[in-house]
Scaffold this active site. Structure first.
Site, PDB file in Angstrom:
ATOM      1  N   GLU A 160      -1.233   9.220 -56.807  1.00 55.70           N
ATOM      2  CA  GLU A 160      -2.040   8.897 -57.810  1.00 55.70           C
ATOM      3  C   GLU A 160      -3.056   9.453 -58.563  1.00 55.70           C
ATOM      4  O   GLU A 160      -3.861  10.155 -59.539  1.00 55.70           O
ATOM      5  CB  GLU A 160      -1.556   7.212 -57.907  1.00 55.70           C
ATOM      6  CG  GLU A 160      -3.203   7.169 -58.621  1.00 55.70           C
ATOM      7  CD  GLU A 160      -3.473   5.792 -59.187  1.00 55.70           C
ATOM      8  OE1 GLU A 160      -4.780   5.248 -59.326  1.00 55.70           O
ATOM      9  OE2 GLU A 160      -2.861   4.528 -58.618  1.00 55.70           O
ATOM     10  N   ASP A 178      -3.609  12.530 -60.798  1.00 55.64           N
ATOM     11  CA  ASP A 178      -5.137  12.110 -61.895  1.00 55.64           C
ATOM     12  C   ASP A 178      -5.850  13.810 -62.097  1.00 55.64           C
ATOM     13  O   ASP A 178      -6.307  14.001 -62.729  1.00 55.64           O
ATOM     14  CB  ASP A 178      -5.910  10.885 -61.158  1.00 55.64           C
ATOM     15  CG  ASP A 178      -7.296  11.112 -62.427  1.00 55.64           C
ATOM     16  OD1 ASP A 178      -7.337  10.944 -62.880  1.00 55.64           O
ATOM     17  OD2 ASP A 178      -8.383  11.612 -61.513  1.00 55.64           O
ATOM     18  N   ASP A 204      -0.715   4.439 -64.630  1.00 54.19           N
ATOM     19  CA  ASP A 204      -1.193   5.019 -62.405  1.00 54.19           C
ATOM     20  C   ASP A 204      -0.017   5.420 -61.881  1.00 54.19           C
ATOM     21  O   ASP A 204       0.674   6.585 -60.760  1.00 54.19           O
ATOM     22  CB  ASP A 204      -1.426   2.934 -61.281  1.00 54.19           C
ATOM     23  CG  ASP A 204      -1.985   2.835 -61.407  1.00 54.19           C
ATOM     24  OD1 ASP A 204      -3.115   3.736 -62.496  1.00 54.19           O
ATOM     25  OD2 ASP A 204      -3.401   2.143 -61.004  1.00 54.19           O
ATOM     26  N   GLU A 261       0.427   8.976 -63.993  1.00 55.77           N
ATOM     27  CA  GLU A 261      -0.071   9.554 -62.251  1.00 55.77           C
ATOM     28  C   GLU A 261       0.115  10.289 -61.321  1.00 55.77           C
ATOM     29  O   GLU A 261       0.906  11.772 -60.829  1.00 55.77           O
ATOM     30  CB  GLU A 261      -1.916   9.253 -62.158  1.00 55.77           C
ATOM     31  CG  GLU A 261      -2.998   9.228 -63.494  1.00 55.77           C
ATOM     32  CD  GLU A 261      -4.082   8.852 -63.477  1.00 55.77           C
ATOM     33  OE1 GLU A 261      -4.359   9.215 -64.376  1.00 55.77           O
ATOM     34  OE2 GLU A 261      -3.903   8.079 -62.598  1.00 55.77           O
TER      35      GLU A 261
END
Length: 226
Positions: free
Chosen positions: A42, A46, A115, A118
């Protein structure tokens, strides 16, 4: 770790075939379920999403100010946008959650869904490279990038839906909480949004009523614009 079912189907939905399918499994694994979970992926995803969207906006809007670019990027990468993408991919059907999260409806919780998106981006990057990620993300975001404009207030979905309906002289949307699950400190709200022009109701699920309404409104807007 138990195998997650129907990963080939998810790969087709994502538009990417994994060489290392275990990376996708990890991306779908919540920390409540196993030691090898998706939080590091994650973190990676991101950053990749941010650079890809930043680059796309920079080239798409050569005259936009830094402030406009930042606001547009924030709109495209924020949690509720990622939650909608996760719902479009039906990621809740594939998540591997611990018993507690599963019982409390974690597969519908917007933070877990966002989440996971990502984490999947991070997994795809590790399985391929940045250029593959860039092309795939631009496919995922094609409609959103086509619609976004600098200088336009990045209003939330409920406001945009209300203004859209008012412009057509239509009745305003009706939001109803149809379910609340979980303990008082960790609740999941299911909200139904109905409007005159849609025969079907649209559902939003989130950790607060407001967020669930926003998710439902965003989905209604997408249906109306198709």
């Amino acid at each position: 770790m138990e195998p997650i079912k129907n990963l080939p189907r998810l790969c087709r939905t994502l538009g990417y075939e994994f060489t290392q399918i275990e990376l996708l499994t990890q991306a779908l694994t919540h920390r409540s379920a196993a030691n090898k979970h998706n939080e590091r992926l994650e973190f990676l995803g991101d950053s990749i999403l941010s650079i890809v969207i930043s680059d796309a906006l920079y080239h798409q809007f050569p005259k936009a100010t830094e402030g406009d670019l930042s606001r547009m990027r924030a709109t495209l990468v924020r949690g509720d946008t990622l939650t909608i993408i996760a719902q479009e991919f039906k990621l809740g059907d594939y998540l591997y959650l611990g018993p507690g999260e599963l019982k409390s409806g974690g597969f519908r919780r917007e933070s877990i869904l966002a989440d996971a998106v990502e984490a999947i981006i991070g997994a795809i990057y590790l399985d391929s490279d940045l250029e593959v990620c860039r092309k795939l993300l631009l496919t995922w975001y094609a409609e959103r990038l086509a619609e976004i404009q600098p200088g336009v207030s990045q209003k939330d979905a409920k406001t945009l839906l209300q203004e859209y309906l008012q412009g057509l002289k239509k009745p305003l949307p009706d939001y109803q909480v149809i379910n609340i699950e979980g303990d008082a400190h960790d609740q999941t709200f299911t909200v139904e949004c109905r409007i005159e022009d849609l025969s079907q109701s649209v559902i939003g699920v989130a950790s607060s009523r407001r967020k669930a309404e926003q998710i439902a409104a965003a989905q209604v807007l997408e249906l109306l614009k198709k």
